[in-house]
Design a protein around this motif. Structure first.
Motif, PDB file in Angstrom:
ATOM      1  N   GLU A  88     -56.466   6.799   1.243  1.00  0.00           N
ATOM      2  CA  GLU A  88     -55.994   6.470  -0.098  1.00  0.00           C
ATOM      3  C   GLU A  88     -55.471   5.038  -0.146  1.00  0.00           C
ATOM      4  OE1 GLU A  88     -54.418  10.808  -1.700  1.00  0.00           O
ATOM      5  OE2 GLU A  88     -53.140   9.049  -1.889  1.00  0.00           O
ATOM      6  N   LYS A  89     -55.358   4.516  -1.346  1.00  0.00           N
ATOM      7  CA  LYS A  89     -54.680   3.241  -1.514  1.00  0.00           C
ATOM      8  C   LYS A  89     -53.198   3.471  -1.230  1.00  0.00           C
ATOM      9  CE  LYS A  89     -53.575  -0.427  -4.803  1.00  0.00           C
ATOM     10  NZ  LYS A  89     -53.812  -0.973  -6.160  1.00  0.00           N
ATOM     11  N   ILE A  90     -52.652   2.697  -0.310  1.00  0.00           N
ATOM     12  CA  ILE A  90     -51.228   2.742   0.022  1.00  0.00           C
ATOM     13  C   ILE A  90     -50.676   1.348  -0.209  1.00  0.00           C
ATOM     14  CG2 ILE A  90     -49.496   3.253   1.779  1.00  0.00           C
ATOM     15  CD1 ILE A  90     -51.204   5.668   1.106  1.00  0.00           C
ATOM     16  N   GLU A  91     -49.534   1.254  -0.867  1.00  0.00           N
ATOM     17  CA  GLU A  91     -48.924  -0.053  -1.077  1.00  0.00           C
ATOM     18  C   GLU A  91     -47.411   0.033  -1.026  1.00  0.00           C
ATOM     19  OE1 GLU A  91     -50.062  -1.669  -4.816  1.00  0.00           O
ATOM     20  OE2 GLU A  91     -49.172  -0.058  -5.993  1.00  0.00           O
ATOM     21  N   LEU A  92     -46.805  -1.040  -0.536  1.00  0.00           N
ATOM     22  CA  LEU A  92     -45.356  -1.160  -0.557  1.00  0.00           C
ATOM     23  C   LEU A  92     -44.992  -1.614  -1.968  1.00  0.00           C
ATOM     24  CD1 LEU A  92     -43.010  -0.751   1.360  1.00  0.00           C
ATOM     25  CD2 LEU A  92     -43.260  -3.105   2.116  1.00  0.00           C
ATOM     26  N   ALA A  93     -44.647  -0.656  -2.805  1.00  0.00           N
ATOM     27  CA  ALA A  93     -44.517  -0.907  -4.245  1.00  0.00           C
ATOM     28  C   ALA A  93     -43.195  -1.556  -4.627  1.00  0.00           C
ATOM     29  CB  ALA A  93     -44.677   0.403  -5.013  1.00  0.00           C
ATOM     30  N   TYR A  94     -42.149  -1.333  -3.808  1.00  0.00           N
ATOM     31  CA  TYR A  94     -40.832  -1.846  -4.195  1.00  0.00           C
ATOM     32  C   TYR A  94     -39.941  -1.970  -2.972  1.00  0.00           C
ATOM     33  CZ  TYR A  94     -36.349  -2.287  -6.623  1.00  0.00           C
ATOM     34  OH  TYR A  94     -35.133  -2.740  -7.065  1.00  0.00           O
ATOM     35  N   TYR A  95     -39.095  -2.997  -2.990  1.00  0.00           N
ATOM     36  CA  TYR A  95     -38.051  -3.135  -1.972  1.00  0.00           C
ATOM     37  C   TYR A  95     -36.900  -3.946  -2.549  1.00  0.00           C
ATOM     38  CZ  TYR A  95     -35.323  -4.662   1.996  1.00  0.00           C
ATOM     39  OH  TYR A  95     -34.275  -4.915   2.838  1.00  0.00           O
ATOM     40  N   ALA A  96     -35.686  -3.531  -2.286  1.00  0.00           N
ATOM     41  CA  ALA A  96     -34.516  -4.279  -2.749  1.00  0.00           C
ATOM     42  C   ALA A  96     -33.356  -4.095  -1.778  1.00  0.00           C
ATOM     43  CB  ALA A  96     -34.088  -3.817  -4.140  1.00  0.00           C
ATOM     44  N   LYS A  97     -32.505  -5.105  -1.734  1.00  0.00           N
ATOM     45  CA  LYS A  97     -31.293  -5.056  -0.921  1.00  0.00           C
ATOM     46  C   LYS A  97     -30.126  -5.572  -1.768  1.00  0.00           C
ATOM     47  CE  LYS A  97     -28.800  -7.621   2.557  1.00  0.00           C
ATOM     48  NZ  LYS A  97     -28.783  -8.889   3.307  1.00  0.00           N
ATOM     49  N   ILE A  98     -28.974  -4.923  -1.678  1.00  0.00           N
ATOM     50  CA  ILE A  98     -27.772  -5.431  -2.334  1.00  0.00           C
ATOM     51  C   ILE A  98     -26.637  -5.502  -1.318  1.00  0.00           C
ATOM     52  CG2 ILE A  98     -28.444  -4.488  -4.593  1.00  0.00           C
ATOM     53  CD1 ILE A  98     -26.226  -2.342  -4.188  1.00  0.00           C
ATOM     54  N   GLU A  99     -25.667  -6.347  -1.601  1.00  0.00           N
ATOM     55  CA  GLU A  99     -24.437  -6.442  -0.814  1.00  0.00           C
ATOM     56  C   GLU A  99     -23.255  -6.491  -1.758  1.00  0.00           C
ATOM     57  OE1 GLU A  99     -23.961  -8.905   2.767  1.00  0.00           O
ATOM     58  OE2 GLU A  99     -26.018  -9.590   2.409  1.00  0.00           O
ATOM     59  N   ALA A 100     -22.198  -5.745  -1.447  1.00  0.00           N
ATOM     60  CA  ALA A 100     -20.985  -5.729  -2.265  1.00  0.00           C
ATOM     61  C   ALA A 100     -19.868  -5.087  -1.447  1.00  0.00           C
ATOM     62  CB  ALA A 100     -21.218  -4.941  -3.552  1.00  0.00           C
ATOM     63  N   PRO A 101     -18.611  -5.248  -1.872  1.00  0.00           N
ATOM     64  CA  PRO A 101     -17.510  -4.600  -1.153  1.00  0.00           C
ATOM     65  C   PRO A 101     -17.678  -3.087  -1.027  1.00  0.00           C
ATOM     66  CG  PRO A 101     -16.635  -6.300  -2.577  1.00  0.00           C
ATOM     67  CD  PRO A 101     -18.104  -6.206  -2.892  1.00  0.00           C
ATOM     68  N   GLN A 102     -18.371  -2.484  -1.991  1.00  0.00           N
ATOM     69  CA  GLN A 102     -18.713  -1.062  -1.888  1.00  0.00           C
ATOM     70  C   GLN A 102     -20.049  -0.830  -2.591  1.00  0.00           C
ATOM     71  OE1 GLN A 102     -15.805   1.752  -3.298  1.00  0.00           O
ATOM     72  NE2 GLN A 102     -17.148   3.510  -3.078  1.00  0.00           N
ATOM     73  N   CYS A 103     -20.942  -0.098  -1.922  1.00  0.00           N
ATOM     74  CA  CYS A 103     -22.245   0.220  -2.502  1.00  0.00           C
ATOM     75  C   CYS A 103     -22.435   1.734  -2.559  1.00  0.00           C
ATOM     76  CB  CYS A 103     -23.377  -0.383  -1.671  1.00  0.00           C
ATOM     77  SG  CYS A 103     -23.388  -2.191  -1.618  1.00  0.00           S
ATOM     78  N   ALA A 104     -23.252   2.150  -3.501  1.00  0.00           N
ATOM     79  CA  ALA A 104     -23.632   3.557  -3.620  1.00  0.00           C
ATOM     80  C   ALA A 104     -25.127   3.629  -3.857  1.00  0.00           C
ATOM     81  CB  ALA A 104     -22.872   4.218  -4.765  1.00  0.00           C
ATOM     82  N   SER A 105     -25.727   4.741  -3.455  1.00  0.00           N
ATOM     83  CA  SER A 105     -27.160   4.934  -3.680  1.00  0.00           C
ATOM     84  C   SER A 105     -27.397   6.345  -4.188  1.00  0.00           C
ATOM     85  CB  SER A 105     -27.958   4.706  -2.391  1.00  0.00           C
ATOM     86  OG  SER A 105     -27.656   5.705  -1.435  1.00  0.00           O
ATOM     87  N   TYR A 106     -28.522   6.499  -4.858  1.00  0.00           N
ATOM     88  CA  TYR A 106     -28.924   7.828  -5.308  1.00  0.00           C
ATOM     89  C   TYR A 106     -30.441   7.883  -5.341  1.00  0.00           C
ATOM     90  CZ  TYR A 106     -29.874  11.838  -8.317  1.00  0.00           C
ATOM     91  OH  TYR A 106     -30.364  13.027  -8.804  1.00  0.00           O
ATOM     92  N   VAL A 107     -31.013   8.913  -4.730  1.00  0.00           N
ATOM     93  CA  VAL A 107     -32.447   9.171  -4.807  1.00  0.00           C
ATOM     94  C   VAL A 107     -32.622  10.557  -5.399  1.00  0.00           C
ATOM     95  CG1 VAL A 107     -34.598   9.485  -3.538  1.00  0.00           C
ATOM     96  CG2 VAL A 107     -33.013   7.674  -2.860  1.00  0.00           C
ATOM     97  N   HIS A 108     -33.374  10.621  -6.501  1.00  0.00           N
ATOM     98  CA  HIS A 108     -33.575  11.902  -7.171  1.00  0.00           C
ATOM     99  C   HIS A 108     -34.328  12.855  -6.263  1.00  0.00           C
ATOM    100  CE1 HIS A 108     -33.436  14.454 -10.616  1.00  0.00           C
ATOM    101  NE2 HIS A 108     -34.748  14.602 -10.666  1.00  0.00           N
ATOM    102  N   MET A 109     -34.158  14.146  -6.510  1.00  0.00           N
ATOM    103  CA  MET A 109     -34.691  15.169  -5.602  1.00  0.00           C
ATOM    104  C   MET A 109     -36.205  15.116  -5.446  1.00  0.00           C
ATOM    105  SD  MET A 109     -34.214  18.602  -7.958  1.00  0.00           S
ATOM    106  CE  MET A 109     -32.483  18.273  -8.282  1.00  0.00           C
ATOM    107  N   ASN A 110     -36.912  14.516  -6.413  1.00  0.00           N
ATOM    108  CA  ASN A 110     -38.369  14.425  -6.265  1.00  0.00           C
ATOM    109  C   ASN A 110     -38.809  13.208  -5.449  1.00  0.00           C
ATOM    110  OD1 ASN A 110     -38.019  12.279  -8.003  1.00  0.00           O
ATOM    111  ND2 ASN A 110     -39.155  13.176  -9.704  1.00  0.00           N
ATOM    112  N   ASN A 111     -37.845  12.408  -5.001  1.00  0.00           N
ATOM    113  CA  ASN A 111     -38.098  11.213  -4.172  1.00  0.00           C
ATOM    114  C   ASN A 111     -38.950  10.160  -4.875  1.00  0.00           C
ATOM    115  OD1 ASN A 111     -36.635  12.209  -1.960  1.00  0.00           O
ATOM    116  ND2 ASN A 111     -38.416  13.290  -1.173  1.00  0.00           N
ATOM    117  N   LYS A 112     -38.948  10.164  -6.205  1.00  0.00           N
ATOM    118  CA  LYS A 112     -39.743   9.198  -6.960  1.00  0.00           C
ATOM    119  C   LYS A 112     -38.873   8.248  -7.783  1.00  0.00           C
ATOM    120  CE  LYS A 112     -43.729  12.263  -7.183  1.00  0.00           C
ATOM    121  NZ  LYS A 112     -44.676  13.011  -8.033  1.00  0.00           N
ATOM    122  N   LEU A 113     -37.578   8.392  -7.656  1.00  0.00           N
ATOM    123  CA  LEU A 113     -36.638   7.597  -8.444  1.00  0.00           C
ATOM    124  C   LEU A 113     -35.390   7.342  -7.616  1.00  0.00           C
ATOM    125  CD1 LEU A 113     -35.260   6.506 -11.074  1.00  0.00           C
ATOM    126  CD2 LEU A 113     -34.773   8.880 -11.647  1.00  0.00           C
ATOM    127  N   GLY A 114     -34.951   6.070  -7.582  1.00  0.00           N
ATOM    128  CA  GLY A 114     -33.751   5.747  -6.817  1.00  0.00           C
ATOM    129  C   GLY A 114     -32.981   4.604  -7.431  1.00  0.00           C
TER     130      GLY A 114
END
Length: 274
Positions: A135-161
């Protein structure tokens, strides 16, 4: 020459390619493992080239916090079908690529693609994955942040973060709620200050045209348009949105209640469905 099953299994473990692809590569290479790996890589390039015009609309989003939650990383490896996206090997590859990004503290997508890992770049690893999956595979997105405090969330379907950074510490539950808010409500920016000027101007133009079509006096069009922009900012910027958990509060007020000095200073969101 006879290709032994053990050799096929060994090459599969080395490359992640399918059993039949490994057997064909070993046969073509007369049992030479180095040459067989090159053949599989070349096949990956061929598959990637043939499928370049296809759409990779499925995939997996993964996120990671490090350095005491002071750094956040998120990437998406996209593919064509949900079948591949749910494959354990594909999910493992996503996490391996995120491990690479974190270990090298990669700043952006272009830097990640160009990063050398052994004899390959990350982009070449992605191409090789195309050969393994077909199949076509691509690195569609990448991001990095820095801050005194960070939080992350990935939805249960692993298609949204989402990644969200704060300028001061707040309870982890509060930070998580803000990251979930960003996932659910898809704010265009943190506040008016970082909202793209062209987006605001487009909203003004829409407001003016709507008012004109409604027969409003020409002299009032700008004032009406500005009201439309303010409504847009309230609905579409993270700090000004009504909190999903309690719509009597804005997100800014919710954070302020946890720590009067705190606010959001970094925000990233990616969805395969957008």
């Amino acid at each position: 020459m006879e290709i032994k099953a053990a050799d096929v299994a060994k090459l599969r473990k080395m490359t992640g390619a399918g059993m039949m692809d490994c057997k064909k590569a070993l046969t073509e290479a007369n049992g030479d493992f180095d040459r067989a790996q090159d053949i599989i890589r070349e096949k990956g390039k061929l598959v990637a080239s043939k499928r370049a015009d296809r759409e990779a609309t499925e995939g997996v989003v993964a996120a990671r916090l490090t350095d005491g939650n002071k750094k956040g990383y998120m990437l998406c490896l996209a593919c064509e079908t949900d079948f591949v996206a749910k494959n354990e090997e594909f999910i493992k590859t996503v996490n391996e690529m995120l491990d690479i990004a974190v270990a090298n503290d990669v700043a952006d997508l272009d830097a990640l693609k160009a990063l050398q890992v052994g004899s390959q770049t990350v982009e070449e690893m992605v191409t090789e994955k195309s050969g393994q999956t077909g199949e076509k595979i691509e690195l569609a997105y990448y991001a990095k942040i820095e801050a005194p405090q960070c939080a992350s969330y990935v939805h249960m379907n692993n298609k949204l973060g989402t990644l969200v950074g704060f300028n001061a510490e707040i309870p982890a539950e509060t930070a998580h709620d803000v990251a979930m808010q960003a996932a659910a409500m898809a704010p265009i920016s943190i506040s008016k200050e970082d909202c793209p000027a062209e987006v605001l101007e487009k909203e003004r133009e829409i407001g003016r045209e709507q008012a004109r079509l409604e027969g409003k006096p020409e002299a009032m069009l700008d004032k009406i348009a500005e009201g439309k922009v303010n409504k847009f900012l309230k609905e579409s910027t993270l700090l000004n949105q009504a909190l999903v958990k309690d719509n009597k509060l804005t997100v800014a007020q919710f954070i302020h209640n946890a720590n009067p000095e705190a606010t959001v200073v970094a925000y990233k969101r990616f969805s395969l469905n957008d």
